[in-house]
Scaffold this active site. Structure first.
Site, PDB file in Angstrom:
ATOM      1  N   ASP A 209       0.910  -1.109   0.010  1.00 34.92           N
ATOM      2  CA  ASP A 209       0.073  -0.156  -0.029  1.00 34.92           C
ATOM      3  C   ASP A 209       0.857   1.278  -0.029  1.00 34.92           C
ATOM      4  O   ASP A 209       1.583   1.631   0.803  1.00 34.92           O
ATOM      5  CB  ASP A 209      -1.026  -0.166   1.144  1.00 34.92           C
ATOM      6  CG  ASP A 209      -1.930   1.080   1.197  1.00 34.92           C
ATOM      7  OD1 ASP A 209      -1.864   1.935   0.614  1.00 34.92           O
ATOM      8  OD2 ASP A 209      -2.664   1.235   2.133  1.00 34.92           O
ATOM      9  N   GLY A 213      -4.991   4.816  -2.581  1.00 30.80           N
ATOM     10  CA  GLY A 213      -5.349   3.779  -3.436  1.00 30.80           C
ATOM     11  C   GLY A 213      -4.374   3.346  -4.349  1.00 30.80           C
ATOM     12  O   GLY A 213      -4.780   2.567  -5.273  1.00 30.80           O
ATOM     13  N   TYR A 295      22.770  21.764 -35.353  1.00 29.57           N
ATOM     14  CA  TYR A 295      23.634  20.729 -35.851  1.00 29.57           C
ATOM     15  C   TYR A 295      23.042  19.701 -35.824  1.00 29.57           C
ATOM     16  O   TYR A 295      21.923  19.419 -35.102  1.00 29.57           O
ATOM     17  CB  TYR A 295      24.921  20.526 -35.464  1.00 29.57           C
ATOM     18  CG  TYR A 295      24.844  20.469 -33.819  1.00 29.57           C
ATOM     19  CD1 TYR A 295      24.661  19.148 -33.575  1.00 29.57           C
ATOM     20  CD2 TYR A 295      24.833  21.458 -32.915  1.00 29.57           C
ATOM     21  CE1 TYR A 295      24.848  19.036 -32.074  1.00 29.57           C
ATOM     22  CE2 TYR A 295      24.683  21.395 -31.561  1.00 29.57           C
ATOM     23  CZ  TYR A 295      24.870  20.074 -31.155  1.00 29.57           C
ATOM     24  OH  TYR A 295      24.703  19.670 -29.872  1.00 29.57           O
ATOM     25  N   SER A 308      20.469  16.810 -20.395  1.00 22.91           N
ATOM     26  CA  SER A 308      20.508  18.012 -21.189  1.00 22.91           C
ATOM     27  C   SER A 308      21.161  17.997 -22.296  1.00 22.91           C
ATOM     28  O   SER A 308      21.446  19.183 -23.054  1.00 22.91           O
ATOM     29  CB  SER A 308      20.379  19.181 -20.154  1.00 22.91           C
ATOM     30  OG  SER A 308      22.070  18.960 -19.530  1.00 22.91           O
ATOM     31  N   GLY A 309      22.128  16.953 -22.559  1.00 23.87           N
ATOM     32  CA  GLY A 309      22.722  16.725 -23.675  1.00 23.87           C
ATOM     33  C   GLY A 309      24.200  16.959 -23.664  1.00 23.87           C
ATOM     34  O   GLY A 309      24.799  17.057 -24.797  1.00 23.87           O
ATOM     35  N   HIS A 313      32.529  12.953 -26.585  1.00 28.55           N
ATOM     36  CA  HIS A 313      32.285  12.118 -27.782  1.00 28.55           C
ATOM     37  C   HIS A 313      33.660  12.476 -28.663  1.00 28.55           C
ATOM     38  O   HIS A 313      34.367  13.355 -28.508  1.00 28.55           O
ATOM     39  CB  HIS A 313      31.198  12.521 -28.519  1.00 28.55           C
ATOM     40  CG  HIS A 313      30.870  14.220 -29.049  1.00 28.55           C
ATOM     41  ND1 HIS A 313      31.465  14.561 -30.021  1.00 28.55           N
ATOM     42  CD2 HIS A 313      30.259  14.875 -28.194  1.00 28.55           C
ATOM     43  CE1 HIS A 313      31.186  15.903 -30.041  1.00 28.55           C
ATOM     44  NE2 HIS A 313      30.238  16.151 -29.138  1.00 28.55           N
ATOM     45  N   CYS A 331      29.516  19.871 -25.103  1.00 26.49           N
ATOM     46  CA  CYS A 331      30.025  18.488 -24.750  1.00 26.49           C
ATOM     47  C   CYS A 331      31.550  18.599 -24.584  1.00 26.49           C
ATOM     48  O   CYS A 331      32.281  19.539 -24.674  1.00 26.49           O
ATOM     49  CB  CYS A 331      29.725  17.643 -26.248  1.00 26.49           C
ATOM     50  SG  CYS A 331      28.083  17.471 -26.244  1.00 26.49           S
ATOM     51  N   ASN A 333      34.537  17.350 -26.186  1.00 25.83           N
ATOM     52  CA  ASN A 333      35.347  16.900 -27.459  1.00 25.83           C
ATOM     53  C   ASN A 333      36.501  16.218 -27.411  1.00 25.83           C
ATOM     54  O   ASN A 333      37.613  16.683 -26.594  1.00 25.83           O
ATOM     55  CB  ASN A 333      35.474  17.832 -28.655  1.00 25.83           C
ATOM     56  CG  ASN A 333      34.057  18.611 -29.177  1.00 25.83           C
ATOM     57  OD1 ASN A 333      34.234  19.115 -30.100  1.00 25.83           O
ATOM     58  ND2 ASN A 333      33.073  17.910 -28.671  1.00 25.83           N
TER      59      ASN A 333
END
Length: 384
Positions: A209, A213, A295, A308-309, A313, A331, A333
């Site tokens: 429970d 409900g 892009y 958030s991205g 990479h 990001c 790089n």
């Protein structure tokens, strides 16, 4: 003669008391034989019983000799008797909105038999909350990985959820739950996990429970392993990422982070997922791909660090800037070779700290930013 008599006559010191004790022990009356007292939980005519709660039958001053538990269709519910035959408990859950009849027979120490019956009804759920978990069973994760639990319905009784989710670790690890909202709770250790830790999660939520409900739907289990301690620090001033494995520096990687106006948020990230041949799309954070700063580019290697991205990479187009200046949209790089190497030694759950980027502070709710919350605050439990 008196001395000889003293040494040879009567019991030695203490022997008289021992003899008296032996006499008393041998003549102590046997305990009285009593009729058996039988109890059934839930009791007779109980209603609204949690389907996930066990049915328990107990005998005092005797033993349980026979148990039946059936639903209204006469279908039996499995259970197990204790080795000493004094308790019996269900080994499978009950159904929602059903009536059950439990009958027990027992025998007392006086040799006489007795019986008891309980008819009870389980609760009907307004909503059944499904649970998603991260990480999943069998995964190996990094030392920063929190244990995340996501419900598809709001939970009012958060204490019931925390009681239902059982976490066991080897070695023992201090940790706590923290609620980000009514549907999301995470558990993390006080410090980073020790490499090699074994974690067992038993989210036994079925039929529990959760208030208003809402009841737990299917239970979930997961057994995970903490891998090597891969911890990286990305420095926006030096434009270098230092990677350590189990405390030793493994490599320093030239990088490029967010350019002015797109500064990479600072803080401690936890790697969320790893990808190859991944499409980076500016529209995922609100910038149309046909805008001047937009892009849509496919990269060979990418590991997500936030919702958030933010990723680290491969970025062959910025190799000339890596180690020198920050030119990305936020990001981290690096060369394709370096990204391949880092991903090859990593797991989701590894830790990357961004510093000296000039960016805002990483929000704890952005991805798995749990290490942005100090332990004293985390231990309060969040939005309970």
């Amino acid at each position: 003669m008196l001395l000889v008599a003293g040494c040879t006559s009567g019991p030695a010191a203490g022997e008289g008391n021992d003899a008296a004790r032996k006499t008393t022990s041998s003549t102590r009356p046997a305990p009285p034989k009593k009729p058996v007292q039988l109890s059934i939980t839930p009791g007779h005519q109980a209603a609204g019983i949690e389907p996930g709660a066990p049915v328990t039958i107990a005998a005092v001053d005797g033993k349980v000799t026979e148990v039946t538990l059936v639903n209204e269709a006469g279908e039996p519910v499995a259970g197990q008797l204790s080795p000493d035959a004094t308790t019996w408990q269900t080994t499978e859950p009950l159904g929602f909105g059903k009536t059950y009849t439990a009958t027990v027979a027992g025998q007392g120490t006086d040799g006489k038999t007795a019986s008891a019956t309980s008819v009870f009804t389980t609760a009907t759920a307004r909503l059944k909350a499904d649970l998603s978990m991260n990480p999943l069973d069998g995964q190996t994760v990094g030392v920063g990985q929190p244990l995340a639990f996501y419900f598809d319905a709001a939970v009012a009784n958060k204490a019931a959820v925390e009681k239902a989710i059982q976490i066991q670790t080897t070695p023992a690890t201090e940790g706590a739950f923290y609620w980000f909202d009514d549907k999301e709770v995470q558990w993390r250790p006080r410090e980073y996990w020790a490499a090699g830790t074994k974690v067992s999660i038993n989210a036994a939520i079925y039929g529990k429970d959760f208030g208003n409900g809402v009841y737990g739907s299917d239970s979930r289990v997961a057994n995970i392993t903490i891998g090597d301690a891969v911890v990286a620090t990305a420095d926006g001033a030096s434009h270098q990422m230092t990677v350590t494995v189990n405390g030793a520096v493994a490599r320093t990687i030239p990088i490029s982070m967010g350019k002015p106006g797109h500064e990479t948020p600072q803080g401690t990230y936890v790697v969320m997922s790893e990808h190859t041949n991944y499409t980076m799309d500016s529209s995922t954070y609100g910038v149309p791909t046909d805008a001047p700063q937009g892009y849509r580019t496919t990269v060979a290697v990418a590991s997500r660090m936030s919702n958030s991205g933010i990723f680290y990479h491969s970025a062959p187009w910025s190799v000339g800037d890596q180690g020198r200046r920050n030119v990305s949209h936020g990001c981290i790089n690096m060369t394709t070779e370096a990204a391949n190497w880092l991903q090859s030694i990593s797991n989701k759950g590894d830790v990357i700290t961004v510093q000296n980027s000039g960016g805002p502070t990483l929000e704890p709710w952005d991805g798995l930013g749990v290490w942005q919350i100090p332990w004293d605050q985390w231990a309060t439990g969040g939005k309970k």
